[in-house]
Design an enzyme around this catalytic site. Structure first.
Site, mmCIF file in Angstrom:
data_model
loop_
_atom_site.group_PDB
_atom_site.id
_atom_site.type_symbol
_atom_site.label_atom_id
_atom_site.label_comp_id
_atom_site.label_asym_id
_atom_site.label_seq_id
_atom_site.Cartn_x
_atom_site.Cartn_y
_atom_site.Cartn_z
ATOM 1 N N THR A 119 1.503 -0.099 -5.562
ATOM 2 C CA THR A 119 1.055 1.155 -6.172
ATOM 3 C C THR A 119 2.176 2.186 -6.187
ATOM 4 O OG1 THR A 119 0.120 1.664 -4.008
ATOM 5 C CG2 THR A 119 -1.392 0.868 -5.674
ATOM 6 N N SER A 120 1.894 3.331 -6.760
ATOM 7 C CA SER A 120 2.823 4.459 -6.890
ATOM 8 C C SER A 120 3.925 4.216 -7.903
ATOM 9 C CB SER A 120 3.470 4.838 -5.538
ATOM 10 O OG SER A 120 2.498 5.030 -4.576
ATOM 11 N N LEU A 144 0.846 -1.201 0.000
ATOM 12 C CA LEU A 144 0.000 0.000 0.000
ATOM 13 C C LEU A 144 0.875 1.242 0.000
ATOM 14 C CD1 LEU A 144 -2.409 -1.108 2.912
ATOM 15 C CD2 LEU A 144 -2.205 -2.041 0.624
ATOM 16 N N ASP A 145 1.406 1.600 -1.144
ATOM 17 C CA ASP A 145 2.381 2.688 -1.242
ATOM 18 C C ASP A 145 1.722 3.948 -1.795
ATOM 19 O OD1 ASP A 145 5.763 2.767 -2.693
ATOM 20 O OD2 ASP A 145 4.756 3.997 -1.186
ATOM 21 N N GLY A 146 2.012 5.103 -1.127
ATOM 22 C CA GLY A 146 1.537 6.364 -1.698
ATOM 23 C C GLY A 146 0.618 7.166 -0.807
#
Lengths: 287, 262
Positions: free
Chosen positions: A231-232, A42-44
């Protein structure tokens, strides 16, 4: 015409158009091979908060709401195992107030997950917290254990939340457990006769094997992930599931985590379906 | 573990089982779903063909030197570059050698070649003969030599057996050497596992960048201990490799800023 009209109005009372569309797309997607296990990094969240001039912690709160939506989509589609990288051991290096905020948020959200109307009960989710839980404070650790106990009887789908986790720590822990198990076997009476009773003499029976380590991994209860979504647009694994991703399709959409949508998941699954037969062939060849 | 119906059982499964809401699938419904699935995949394939044409054009522009931003790359930031190649394609040794020549032209001097089945390991003599003054990765041996005698380019060869089995060998090495004892029992740590891996001959550096030549974006069992913070880029099949695409991948890697969790 009357029966069609009543059919439509009945459906629109129950579900929104978007939900109907989602179900339709899932029905079509499940013609092909569907992943059994999806992992998410869960990046960002922080970048999302910065882009909207929000407080840093608010990005994580919105990220949590996004997580609930993505879990719903995964379980609706029939994915049985979802693993998320919530907090890495490396994240303890962040500023103390940020770490504390994340711990407080985790505590708050664990309590929410256990409420009656939560997604956990709606989907019959069994929750696992995996990682070096001794690195967490007493409150969070107790809440995590309570959540695991409360959902232990759920058997439809599984949510694995990686906290205080790194893959190298998981591997070392598994090796330690394997070693301790071998020591206990050696200390048992007649342990030297194991090879004879089996009808053959094992070479180096005390050696740790790959299968021993895999049995003692935190995530041994789940199959290896089929898709890993980060993500990101970042393309590294950041010490997440390094052991388990030998045949895993890696997908890195450039969207920040709070902005990830149902369509990104669909695209990830479409790409997985394109390479599924190749990855299955590689997997079977090794075994 | 929980199971899912397999792809080839789709029609059979759907005909034999009703939907949860008691709305059974009809034969025409199954045909419609199959048709719709094929259409979605056809559209996805068309988008890939479209983007492949764009990237092919971009790759030619990069190779020709017309795009200035790709001209001078700070290659020193790449300490070690790993290449994962699909084993069936790895038999094409001439392509592998060409790829290595491109990388040495760009200034990448420390490379790890990996394929699952060890095809590249078997071809290492041919590959190293074709590359001038490259040596097999024997870090400790190289470092003992005087500086002017150290090889300028290092090529390392790895396969699936260097991954999980390598870690297992390192664990058994610690068991037999009892490196650290606490309260009468051996305690494994990341530090002593790293040392044990080196003692077992796994002296390779952690690559900054890993490029995958094959059908899927997947690291195919590259040694897990070395993959922690490695950027992974998928380049497509080896037979379609392009110099411009390689330059672009390296350029994009050089723009990345890792925060290592902070």
């Amino acid at each position: 015409m009357g029966s069609v009209g009543s059919f439509l109005s009945k459906y629109f009372e129950k579900e929104s158009m978007l939900s109907l569309l989602r179900r339709g797309v899932f029905r079509i997607l499940t013609v092909g091979p569907t992943p059994n296990h999806i992992a998410f990094i869960l990046d960002g969240n922080r970048r999302y908060a910065q882009s909207l001039n929000m407080k840093e912690g608010d990005g994580h709160k919105i990220g949590f709401l996004t997580l609930m939506s993505m879990l719903k989509y995964c379980y609706e589609m029939g994915v049985k195992y979802v693993t998320i990288y919530a907090f890495s051991i490396d994240n303890f290096k962040r500023k103390p107030h940020e770490v504390q905020n994340l711990m407080n948020l985790m505590l708050e959200k664990i309590e929410e997950l256990l409420e009656e109307e939560s997604i956990v009960h709606n989907f019959g989710i069994r929750v696992h917290f995996i990682g070096n839980l001794m690195l967490l404070n007493e409150q969070v650790r107790a809440a995590a254990k309570k959540a695991m106990a409360a959902t232990a009887k759920n058997d439809k789908v599984v949510l694995s939340i990686c906290v205080a986790y790194t893959s190298t720590d998981e591997i070392v822990h598994a090796i330690q457990e394997s070693y301790n198990e071998k020591q206990e076997e050696n200390n048992e009476p007649n342990s030297n006769d194991i090879g004879v009773h089996k009808g053959f003499v094992e070479r180096n029976p005390n050696d740790i094997k790959v299968t021993d380590i895999e049995r003692h991994m935190y995530s041994a209860f789940a199959p290896d992930p089929d898709i890993l979504i980060r993500t990101s647009g970042e393309t590294r694994l950041s010490n997440f599931l390094l052991w388990q991703t030998t045949y895993c399709h890696l997908y890195s959409p450039s969207v920040l985590w709070p902005n990830i949508s149902f369509w990104h998941l669909v695209w990830g699954i479409l790409n997985y379906q394109r390479v599924h037969s190749y990855l299955e062939k590689k997997r079977k060849k090794t075994f | 573990m929980l199971n899912r119906p397999q792809f080839f059982e789709f029609a059979d499964y759907k005909i034999r089982n009703h939907d949860d809401e008691g709305f059974p699938y009809s034969y025409s419904g199954i045909i419609f779903l199959q048709f719709a699935w094929n259409i979605i995949h056809l559209l996805a394939s068309m988008s890939y063909v479209f983007w492949d044409i764009i990237y092919l054009f971009q790759s030619y522009l990069i190779s020709s030197g017309l795009l200035k931003k790709y001209k001078s790359l700070n290659i020193n930031q790449i300490h070690h570059l790993a290449i994962v190649i699909e084993s069936e394609e790895a038999h094409n040794t001439s392509r592998v050698i060409e790829l290595l020549r491109w990388l040495t032209t760009l200034g990448v001097n420390s490379i790890c070649l990996y394929d699952m089945d060890g095809v590249l390991k078997k071809s290492k003599d041919i590959i190293l003969t074709e590359l001038d003054d490259a040596s097999l990765f024997e870090l400790e041996a190289e470092k003992k030599k005087p500086l002017h005698e150290q090889k300028q380019r290092i090529v390392e060869f790895a396969s699936l057996s260097d991954g999980k089995e390598g870690i297992t060998r390192a664990a058994n090495y610690l068991c037999s050497h009892d490196v650290k004892i606490a309260n009468g029992t051996l305690v494994f740590t990341e530090a002593n596992m790293s040392q044990a891996l080196k003692a077992c001959g796994y002296v390779g550096l952690d690559p900054n960048l890993l490029i995958v030549y094959g059908p899927a974006r997947c690291h195919l069992g590259f040694p897990p201990w070395r993959l922690r913070y490695t950027e992974i880029v998928h380049m497509g099949p080896l037979k379609s490799m392009r110099y411009g695409a390689l330059v672009k991948a390296i350029y994009q890697f050089l723009k990345v800023r890792q925060n290592h969790g902070t």
